[in-house]
Design a protein around this motif. Sequence first.
Motif, PDB file in Angstrom:
ATOM      1  N   THR A 116       0.813  -1.224   0.000  1.00 23.33           N
ATOM      2  CA  THR A 116       0.000   0.000   0.000  1.00 23.33           C
ATOM      3  C   THR A 116       0.848   1.276   0.000  1.00 23.33           C
ATOM      4  O   THR A 116       0.305   2.373  -0.164  1.00 23.33           O
ATOM      5  N   ASP A 117       2.149   1.151   0.181  1.00 24.22           N
ATOM      6  CA  ASP A 117       3.012   2.339   0.252  1.00 24.22           C
ATOM      7  C   ASP A 117       3.286   2.940  -1.117  1.00 24.22           C
ATOM      8  O   ASP A 117       3.411   2.225  -2.120  1.00 24.22           O
ATOM      9  N   ARG A 118       3.384   4.271  -1.127  1.00 21.23           N
ATOM     10  CA  ARG A 118       3.825   5.048  -2.293  1.00 21.23           C
ATOM     11  C   ARG A 118       5.188   5.612  -1.920  1.00 21.23           C
ATOM     12  O   ARG A 118       5.290   6.442  -1.009  1.00 21.23           O
ATOM     13  N   VAL A 119       6.221   5.147  -2.604  1.00 22.09           N
ATOM     14  CA  VAL A 119       7.597   5.331  -2.156  1.00 22.09           C
ATOM     15  C   VAL A 119       8.357   6.323  -3.027  1.00 22.09           C
ATOM     16  O   VAL A 119       8.307   6.246  -4.258  1.00 22.09           O
ATOM     17  N   LEU A 120       9.074   7.222  -2.361  1.00 20.79           N
ATOM     18  CA  LEU A 120      10.037   8.095  -3.007  1.00 20.79           C
ATOM     19  C   LEU A 120      11.419   7.650  -2.575  1.00 20.79           C
ATOM     20  O   LEU A 120      11.704   7.573  -1.375  1.00 20.79           O
ATOM     21  N   ILE A 121      12.279   7.321  -3.528  1.00 22.17           N
ATOM     22  CA  ILE A 121      13.665   6.985  -3.224  1.00 22.17           C
ATOM     23  C   ILE A 121      14.465   8.280  -3.199  1.00 22.17           C
ATOM     24  O   ILE A 121      14.364   9.099  -4.115  1.00 22.17           O
ATOM     25  N   VAL A 122      15.253   8.473  -2.139  1.00 21.34           N
ATOM     26  CA  VAL A 122      16.059   9.680  -1.958  1.00 21.34           C
ATOM     27  C   VAL A 122      17.500   9.263  -1.717  1.00 21.34           C
ATOM     28  O   VAL A 122      17.772   8.317  -0.987  1.00 21.34           O
ATOM     29  N   ASP A 123      18.432   9.987  -2.347  1.00 22.59           N
ATOM     30  CA  ASP A 123      19.858   9.716  -2.107  1.00 22.59           C
ATOM     31  C   ASP A 123      20.652  11.000  -2.254  1.00 22.59           C
ATOM     32  O   ASP A 123      20.145  12.005  -2.758  1.00 22.59           O
ATOM     33  N   ASP A 124      21.909  10.939  -1.826  1.00 19.85           N
ATOM     34  CA  ASP A 124      22.754  12.131  -1.909  1.00 19.85           C
ATOM     35  C   ASP A 124      23.264  12.357  -3.328  1.00 19.85           C
ATOM     36  O   ASP A 124      23.164  13.454  -3.864  1.00 19.85           O
ATOM     37  N   ILE A 125      23.787  11.304  -3.966  1.00 21.61           N
ATOM     38  CA  ILE A 125      24.384  11.444  -5.295  1.00 21.61           C
ATOM     39  C   ILE A 125      23.894  10.323  -6.206  1.00 21.61           C
ATOM     40  O   ILE A 125      23.866   9.151  -5.816  1.00 21.61           O
ATOM     41  N   LEU A 126      23.530  10.680  -7.429  1.00 18.19           N
ATOM     42  CA  LEU A 126      23.207   9.702  -8.468  1.00 18.19           C
ATOM     43  C   LEU A 126      24.351   9.697  -9.466  1.00 18.19           C
ATOM     44  O   LEU A 126      24.631  10.715 -10.099  1.00 18.19           O
ATOM     45  N   ALA A 127      25.024   8.555  -9.588  1.00 20.54           N
ATOM     46  CA  ALA A 127      26.137   8.410 -10.541  1.00 20.54           C
ATOM     47  C   ALA A 127      25.763   7.296 -11.527  1.00 20.54           C
ATOM     48  O   ALA A 127      25.073   7.533 -12.502  1.00 20.54           O
TER      49      ALA A 127
END
Length: 196
Positions: A116-127
């Motif tokens: 049932t969760d709607r998820v946002l993935i968060v990170d410091d750096i995308l490489a």
Amino acid sequence: MRALEEYIKRKSSVLSEDVIKVSSFLNHQVDAGLLTVLGQEMADAYRSRHITKILTVEASGIPIAFAAALAMDIPFIYARKSKTITQTDAFTSAVQSFTRKVTYQVSVEKEYLAATDRVLIVDDILAEGAAVRGLIDIVGQAEATLVGVSVAIEKSFQSGRKWLDSAGIPVHALARIARMSAEHGIEFIPSDYGGW
């Protein structure tokens, strides 16, 4: 986001054409004021998307995920890089660290991530996107809905953004680096909200 770009110009070190050191303000020593602004910026970008959980990976993603979760008033979860004795039933995925050149089995306990969760993935750096791919795998195992990916810094010349775009996953980057070198400094691409 101009404020973050200015921080990067003033306080980071370009170690090579692929590696930027942001340890003085983002992922070792953390500038709490800056992180508060970054978290609010992420929250504003996703406010209408009905996010129920933020997911990140330990340890560098934790401060920015905390700031975004605080601004959205929702929980955040971090995928652990090592199993603890209290962990009984978990979603797991293999993640290769770009900076450490090590593969981790990251895990999230099943009780904290539901279909049932709607998820946002968060990170410091995308490489190269390895951490994000592992987190996407975990969201899929939970049969939760992935709403998007939000990062503080995107190195646009590496393959992570291209892979996410090709998979149809919205990406929100607060600062996008087009290229960098120790000799010539850093060139930015104007930030966007992933086109939605």
